[in-house]
Design a protein around this motif. Structure first.
Motif, PDB file in Angstrom:
ATOM      1  N   PRO A  21       0.778  -1.362  -0.059  1.00  0.00           N
ATOM      2  CA  PRO A  21       0.006   0.154   0.014  1.00  0.00           C
ATOM      3  C   PRO A  21       0.809   1.304   0.092  1.00  0.00           C
ATOM      4  CG  PRO A  21      -0.918  -1.483   1.600  1.00  0.00           C
ATOM      5  CD  PRO A  21       0.322  -2.129   1.019  1.00  0.00           C
ATOM      6  N   GLN A  22       2.365   1.128   0.483  1.00  0.00           N
ATOM      7  CA  GLN A  22       2.700   2.354   0.651  1.00  0.00           C
ATOM      8  C   GLN A  22       4.133   2.176   0.117  1.00  0.00           C
ATOM      9  OE1 GLN A  22       4.243   3.847   4.489  1.00  0.00           O
ATOM     10  NE2 GLN A  22       3.985   5.807   3.711  1.00  0.00           N
ATOM     11  N   PRO A  23       4.978   2.833  -0.783  1.00  0.00           N
ATOM     12  CA  PRO A  23       6.196   2.819  -1.461  1.00  0.00           C
ATOM     13  C   PRO A  23       7.474   2.663  -0.588  1.00  0.00           C
ATOM     14  CG  PRO A  23       5.378   5.091  -1.870  1.00  0.00           C
ATOM     15  CD  PRO A  23       4.681   4.342  -1.142  1.00  0.00           C
ATOM     16  N   ASN A  24       7.383   3.156   0.606  1.00  0.00           N
ATOM     17  CA  ASN A  24       8.503   3.205   1.234  1.00  0.00           C
ATOM     18  C   ASN A  24       8.712   1.824   2.163  1.00  0.00           C
ATOM     19  OD1 ASN A  24       7.354   6.164   1.318  1.00  0.00           O
ATOM     20  ND2 ASN A  24       9.542   6.289   1.171  1.00  0.00           N
ATOM     21  N   VAL A  25       9.975   1.610   2.222  1.00  0.00           N
ATOM     22  CA  VAL A  25      10.251   0.247   3.003  1.00  0.00           C
ATOM     23  C   VAL A  25      10.943   0.770   4.307  1.00  0.00           C
ATOM     24  CG1 VAL A  25      11.200  -2.022   3.275  1.00  0.00           C
ATOM     25  CG2 VAL A  25      10.003  -1.300   1.457  1.00  0.00           C
ATOM     26  N   ILE A  26      12.214   1.284   4.206  1.00  0.00           N
ATOM     27  CA  ILE A  26      13.058   2.033   5.195  1.00  0.00           C
ATOM     28  C   ILE A  26      14.083   2.657   4.630  1.00  0.00           C
ATOM     29  CG2 ILE A  26      14.727  -0.024   4.946  1.00  0.00           C
ATOM     30  CD1 ILE A  26      15.183  -0.109   7.927  1.00  0.00           C
ATOM     31  N   SER A  27      14.301   3.743   5.396  1.00  0.00           N
ATOM     32  CA  SER A  27      15.467   4.800   5.132  1.00  0.00           C
ATOM     33  C   SER A  27      16.576   4.836   6.158  1.00  0.00           C
ATOM     34  CB  SER A  27      15.128   6.182   5.057  1.00  0.00           C
ATOM     35  OG  SER A  27      14.193   6.159   3.887  1.00  0.00           O
ATOM     36  N   ILE A  28      17.915   4.787   5.740  1.00  0.00           N
ATOM     37  CA  ILE A  28      18.747   4.385   6.692  1.00  0.00           C
ATOM     38  C   ILE A  28      19.825   5.557   6.456  1.00  0.00           C
ATOM     39  CG2 ILE A  28      20.836   2.904   7.203  1.00  0.00           C
ATOM     40  CD1 ILE A  28      18.911   0.850   5.711  1.00  0.00           C
ATOM     41  N   GLN A  29      20.402   6.213   7.430  1.00  0.00           N
ATOM     42  CA  GLN A  29      21.368   7.035   7.411  1.00  0.00           C
ATOM     43  C   GLN A  29      22.820   6.544   8.061  1.00  0.00           C
ATOM     44  OE1 GLN A  29      18.567   8.376   8.802  1.00  0.00           O
ATOM     45  NE2 GLN A  29      17.747   8.492   6.642  1.00  0.00           N
ATOM     46  N   LEU A  30      23.920   6.623   7.282  1.00  0.00           N
ATOM     47  CA  LEU A  30      25.083   6.028   7.618  1.00  0.00           C
ATOM     48  C   LEU A  30      26.127   7.164   7.759  1.00  0.00           C
ATOM     49  CD1 LEU A  30      25.072   2.621   5.806  1.00  0.00           C
ATOM     50  CD2 LEU A  30      24.697   3.094   7.953  1.00  0.00           C
ATOM     51  N   GLY A  31      27.444   6.683   8.146  1.00  0.00           N
ATOM     52  CA  GLY A  31      28.426   7.673   8.093  1.00  0.00           C
ATOM     53  C   GLY A  31      29.936   6.811   8.062  1.00  0.00           C
ATOM     54  N   PRO A  32      30.950   7.495   8.040  1.00  0.00           N
ATOM     55  CA  PRO A  32      32.083   6.717   8.048  1.00  0.00           C
ATOM     56  C   PRO A  32      32.315   5.807   9.242  1.00  0.00           C
ATOM     57  CG  PRO A  32      32.477   8.986   7.756  1.00  0.00           C
ATOM     58  CD  PRO A  32      31.258   9.112   7.782  1.00  0.00           C
ATOM     59  N   ARG A  33      31.734   6.028  10.404  1.00  0.00           N
ATOM     60  CA  ARG A  33      31.818   5.095  11.320  1.00  0.00           C
ATOM     61  C   ARG A  33      31.008   3.987  11.084  1.00  0.00           C
ATOM     62  NH1 ARG A  33      31.944   8.134  17.265  1.00  0.00           N
ATOM     63  NH2 ARG A  33      32.261   5.668  17.653  1.00  0.00           N
ATOM     64  N   ALA A  34      30.368   3.747  10.107  1.00  0.00           N
ATOM     65  CA  ALA A  34      29.664   2.355  10.033  1.00  0.00           C
ATOM     66  C   ALA A  34      30.373   1.384   9.871  1.00  0.00           C
ATOM     67  CB  ALA A  34      28.422   2.612   9.019  1.00  0.00           C
ATOM     68  N   GLY A  35      31.615   1.592   9.054  1.00  0.00           N
ATOM     69  CA  GLY A  35      32.567   0.592   8.795  1.00  0.00           C
ATOM     70  C   GLY A  35      32.201  -0.280   7.488  1.00  0.00           C
ATOM     71  N   ARG A  36      30.940  -0.356   7.420  1.00  0.00           N
ATOM     72  CA  ARG A  36      30.312  -1.245   6.320  1.00  0.00           C
ATOM     73  C   ARG A  36      29.020  -0.892   6.004  1.00  0.00           C
ATOM     74  NH1 ARG A  36      31.238  -7.535   7.232  1.00  0.00           N
ATOM     75  NH2 ARG A  36      33.331  -6.645   7.974  1.00  0.00           N
ATOM     76  N   ALA A  37      28.687  -0.726   4.657  1.00  0.00           N
ATOM     77  CA  ALA A  37      27.300  -0.132   4.476  1.00  0.00           C
ATOM     78  C   ALA A  37      26.394  -1.343   4.193  1.00  0.00           C
ATOM     79  CB  ALA A  37      27.468   0.881   3.258  1.00  0.00           C
ATOM     80  N   THR A  38      26.206  -2.158   5.302  1.00  0.00           N
ATOM     81  CA  THR A  38      25.291  -3.400   5.140  1.00  0.00           C
ATOM     82  C   THR A  38      24.443  -3.473   6.143  1.00  0.00           C
ATOM     83  OG1 THR A  38      27.175  -4.584   4.027  1.00  0.00           O
ATOM     84  CG2 THR A  38      25.393  -5.872   4.958  1.00  0.00           C
ATOM     85  N   VAL A  39      23.311  -3.405   5.718  1.00  0.00           N
ATOM     86  CA  VAL A  39      22.075  -3.499   6.863  1.00  0.00           C
ATOM     87  C   VAL A  39      21.141  -4.587   6.561  1.00  0.00           C
ATOM     88  CG1 VAL A  39      20.193  -2.072   7.851  1.00  0.00           C
ATOM     89  CG2 VAL A  39      22.117  -0.955   7.322  1.00  0.00           C
ATOM     90  N   SER A  40      20.756  -5.315   7.481  1.00  0.00           N
ATOM     91  CA  SER A  40      19.677  -6.316   7.278  1.00  0.00           C
ATOM     92  C   SER A  40      18.553  -6.054   8.076  1.00  0.00           C
ATOM     93  CB  SER A  40      20.270  -7.789   7.849  1.00  0.00           C
ATOM     94  OG  SER A  40      21.535  -7.984   7.186  1.00  0.00           O
ATOM     95  N   THR A  41      17.369  -6.654   7.524  1.00  0.00           N
ATOM     96  CA  THR A  41      16.029  -6.478   8.400  1.00  0.00           C
ATOM     97  C   THR A  41      15.106  -7.291   7.919  1.00  0.00           C
ATOM     98  OG1 THR A  41      14.557  -4.900   9.131  1.00  0.00           O
ATOM     99  CG2 THR A  41      15.187  -4.503   7.034  1.00  0.00           C
ATOM    100  N   ARG A  42      13.940  -7.370   8.361  1.00  0.00           N
ATOM    101  CA  ARG A  42      12.888  -8.144   7.739  1.00  0.00           C
ATOM    102  C   ARG A  42      11.673  -7.372   7.372  1.00  0.00           C
ATOM    103  NH1 ARG A  42      13.148 -12.117  12.633  1.00  0.00           N
ATOM    104  NH2 ARG A  42      11.674 -10.566  13.668  1.00  0.00           N
ATOM    105  N   ILE A  43      11.162  -7.810   6.166  1.00  0.00           N
ATOM    106  CA  ILE A  43      10.182  -6.906   5.543  1.00  0.00           C
ATOM    107  C   ILE A  43       8.946  -7.604   5.084  1.00  0.00           C
ATOM    108  CG2 ILE A  43      11.980  -5.130   4.757  1.00  0.00           C
ATOM    109  CD1 ILE A  43      11.239  -6.315   1.964  1.00  0.00           C
TER     110      ILE A  43
END
Lengths: 107, 160
Positions: free
Chosen positions: B99-121
């Motif tokens: 019903p809605q087009p967005n799932v998740i929005s994520i903000q990262l920075g250099p401190r993340a180390g790795r731009a990998t995020v997991s979740t369940r949708i």
């Protein structure tokens, strides 16, 4: 039953190591698109944001939508910089707010 | 710590709904129409503005077939050194049939180390999921995957 959060952070890490953090919180994440037994809409009740701060500095933040499954599970990475505290905050509809902490030792 | 008693409030809501008369609700309340690929494009434009989105660097890891759309594991990974000069600023995930087009929005920075995020949708139907990564240099990259869903999420109503 109150909302419960489970956090998995390595207790120890080496400085500069990239560590994975896993989080799980119990929450119905009612989408607002379902209908009840009389056909009335069940109002939305979701967690709308989740963020993590490391010794006070925000390192990760997200906005969640109804498309996130119930009992939101979110994992991410961060660089182990210093010993201290990771603070996790969930905020949602109907004034929902939950804050949890985890300690980490960085050598 | 701010712990709250969630279940009792939901129980009250459900109990109130079950006993409320039909007159308290709008008759023939319609379900929101499922989002269309056009709505997904609009949601993506809202995030990206006029910038060009290039395909690449973004990998979406989703099962190609799921029996139950209510909880689908998803990992989004973006290739990036994640240094102070070159990192992923944000990742936005979109769907085309919920019903809605967005799932998740994520903000990262250099401190993340790795731009990998997991979740369940949740997925309402067989559809494409698209992730757009915004880099520190202002460029946008995207990746997409189709998921076949046998049992839709979002649209299951309560049974009497």
């Amino acid at each position: 039953m109150s909302a419960r959060a489970l956090i998995n952070v390595p207790a120890k890490a080496k400085r500069g190591e990239v560590i994975e953090i896993k989080t799980l919180i119990s929450h119905v994440m009612e989408t607002g698109f379902r209908h009840g037994t009389n056909g009335q809409e069940i109002p939305r009740d979701i967690i709308t944001s989740f963020s993590c701060a490391y010794n006070g500095e925000e390192i990760f933040s997200t906005q969640l939508y109804p498309a996130i499954a119930a009992n939101p599970f979110v994992t991410f990475f961060t660089v182990a910089m210093a010993s201290g505290t990771l603070t996790f905050k969930w905020v949602g509809d109907n004034g929902f707010e939950m804050i949890e902490e985890a300690k980490i030792v960085v050598e | 710590m701010g712990l709250r008693h969630r279940l009792s409030r939901r129980e009250i809501l459900l109990a109130a709904g079950a006993t409320a008369g039909a007159g308290a609700t709008t008759p023939l309340a319609t379900r929101p129409a499922a989002a269309t690929p056009a709505e997904m494009q609009a949601a993506m434009r809202h995030v990206v503005g006029q910038a060009t989105v290039r395909q690449g660097k973004v990998t979406l890891d989703l099962p190609p077939l799921v029996e139950n759309g209510n909880t689908v594991p998803m990992t989004v990974a973006v290739e990036s050194p994640m240094t102070a000069k070159d990192y992923v600023k944000a990742i936005h995930v979109f769907n085309e049939k919920n019903p809605q087009p967005n799932v998740i929005s994520i903000q990262l920075g250099p401190r993340a180390g790795r731009a990998t995020v997991s979740t369940r949708i949740r997925l309402a139907d067989t559809q494409h999921i698209t992730a757009i990564a915004e880099m520190s240099d202002g460029s946008f990259w995207s990746g997409s995957q189709e998921v076949v869903v046998t049992l839709a999420a979002c649209l299951e109503d309560l049974q009497p």
